[in-house]
Design a protein around this motif. Structure first.
Motif, PDB file in Angstrom:
ATOM      1  N   SER A 202       4.334 -32.985 -10.666  1.00  0.00           N
ATOM      2  CA  SER A 202       3.401 -34.045 -11.071  1.00  0.00           C
ATOM      3  C   SER A 202       3.577 -34.464 -12.524  1.00  0.00           C
ATOM      4  O   SER A 202       3.214 -35.583 -12.900  1.00  0.00           O
ATOM      5  N   GLY A 203       4.082 -33.567 -13.369  1.00  0.00           N
ATOM      6  CA  GLY A 203       4.209 -33.869 -14.789  1.00  0.00           C
ATOM      7  C   GLY A 203       2.884 -33.884 -15.523  1.00  0.00           C
ATOM      8  O   GLY A 203       2.805 -34.317 -16.676  1.00  0.00           O
ATOM      9  N   GLU A 204       1.838 -33.368 -14.884  1.00  0.00           N
ATOM     10  CA  GLU A 204       0.495 -33.387 -15.478  1.00  0.00           C
ATOM     11  C   GLU A 204      -0.160 -32.010 -15.380  1.00  0.00           C
ATOM     12  O   GLU A 204      -1.368 -31.898 -15.177  1.00  0.00           O
ATOM     13  N   TYR A 205       0.657 -30.977 -15.533  1.00  0.00           N
ATOM     14  CA  TYR A 205       0.150 -29.625 -15.307  1.00  0.00           C
ATOM     15  C   TYR A 205       0.669 -28.694 -16.398  1.00  0.00           C
ATOM     16  O   TYR A 205       1.335 -27.700 -16.145  1.00  0.00           O
ATOM     17  N   ARG A 206       0.355 -29.030 -17.623  1.00  0.00           N
ATOM     18  CA  ARG A 206       0.799 -28.264 -18.787  1.00  0.00           C
ATOM     19  C   ARG A 206       0.261 -26.834 -18.729  1.00  0.00           C
ATOM     20  O   ARG A 206      -0.908 -26.649 -18.424  1.00  0.00           O
ATOM     21  N   PRO A 207       1.077 -25.828 -18.979  1.00  0.00           N
ATOM     22  CA  PRO A 207       2.449 -25.819 -19.492  1.00  0.00           C
ATOM     23  C   PRO A 207       3.516 -25.725 -18.403  1.00  0.00           C
ATOM     24  O   PRO A 207       4.689 -25.530 -18.716  1.00  0.00           O
ATOM     25  N   PHE A 208       3.111 -25.840 -17.153  1.00  0.00           N
ATOM     26  CA  PHE A 208       4.074 -25.657 -16.068  1.00  0.00           C
ATOM     27  C   PHE A 208       4.984 -26.868 -15.905  1.00  0.00           C
ATOM     28  O   PHE A 208       6.181 -26.722 -15.672  1.00  0.00           O
TER      29      PHE A 208
END
Length: 283
Positions: A67-73
């Motif tokens: 998703s690119g919206e799951y910091r820091p993963f």
């Protein structure tokens, strides 16, 4: 995004893996993960992958979604690049498979549909294993472990999941296991595309609580200096794994072997230490 490879374009590393795993079965789809490109000559590759020309790899690439919206993963850095623990794990697996990796950003709500529509080869985006998801995808061995956690502002009276009831407004990321879980406790649910946004709005005074991954909450509180606190014990524990389409057994075996290899080589530990103070690869 993908096309069927002609015989002779299959990277040697994955070809050898699937030959050993499949023992002559030649009609399975397969994919690898991102990392290094294998330059083995075409003649040798053709011989090794003789019955595997139906693998849906695009010119030796392994495209994986997040998703690119799951910091820091997985998130977008200041340069506009997709980065994070999931991306690094994907790249390391790809290198083991001899493929060039390519992360692909997509909304979490659409991520399984995109996989089924052949827009990419796998999901490496912190997806927890659930029975419902197993009806639509197959999962690798877990590549890390975590769990759901309640977060509140520091002035909240909520001390854990048992304090959440039908009058408690809880924010979650839509389409996640947390969204499903919290429906057992309250119907007053606000959804966002991102867990990070849910935490930010909670800190801004909206909602009563957020339920998200324990590690995601702790790291974003620290990185963004949010006035939020972890409350209570883990609600549950989750096994995070790589999702692929059904009936791609050769690819699944290859990914699991690659996961084992990066653990044995120390590469996994190197990536883990880059993002976390604890070993998330052990249950």
């Amino acid at each position: 995004m993908k096309k069927i490879l002609k015989r002779g374009l299959l990277p040697m590393t994955l070809a050898a893996t699937v030959v050993l795993a499949g023992c002559g079965e030649g009609d399975e789809e397969g994919t690898g993960d991102e990392g290094g490109t294998d330059d083995t000559d075409a003649e040798e590759t053709e011989d090794s992958g003789e019955n595997y020309d139906d693998l849906t790899l695009e010119d030796g690439k392994f495209v994986f979604a997040l998703s690119g919206e799951y910091r820091p993963f997985n998130y977008i850095d200041e340069n506009g690049d997709l980065v994070g623990f999931d991306v690094d794990i994907g790249m390391a697996i790809a290198e083991e498979l001899g493929l060039e990796g390519e992360p692909y950003q997509i909304s979490w709500n659409s991520i399984i549909l995109g996989l089924q529509d052949n827009r990419y080869d796998a999901i490496i985006g912190s997806m927890g294993i659930t029975e419902e998801r197993q009806e639509n995808v197959d999962f690798s061995d877990p590549y890390y472990y975590s769990g759901a956690q309640v977060y509140t502002r520091s002035d909240s009276d909520i001390q854990g999941i048992d304090d959440i009831d039908e009058n408690t407004e809880v924010a979650v990321a839509e389409g996640t296991t947390y969204h499903t879980m919290i429906q057992d406790y309250t119907t007053d649910i606000v959804t966002y595309d991102s867990d990070v946004v849910a935490l930010q709005t909670l800190a801004q005074g909206r909602h009563d609580a957020v339920v998200t991954d324990r590690l995601v909450g702790l790291i974003n509180i620290e990185d963004q200096d949010l006035d939020l606190e972890l409350r209570g014990d883990l609600i549950d524990e989750e096994e995070m794994a790589i999702a692929i389409r059904h009936d791609e057994e050769e690819l699944l075996d290859a990914i699991n072997e690659a996961l084992e290899a990066i653990h044995e080589s120390g590469k996994y530990e190197e990536i883990n230490q880059k993002y976390f103070d604890e070993n998330i690869g052990e249950n």
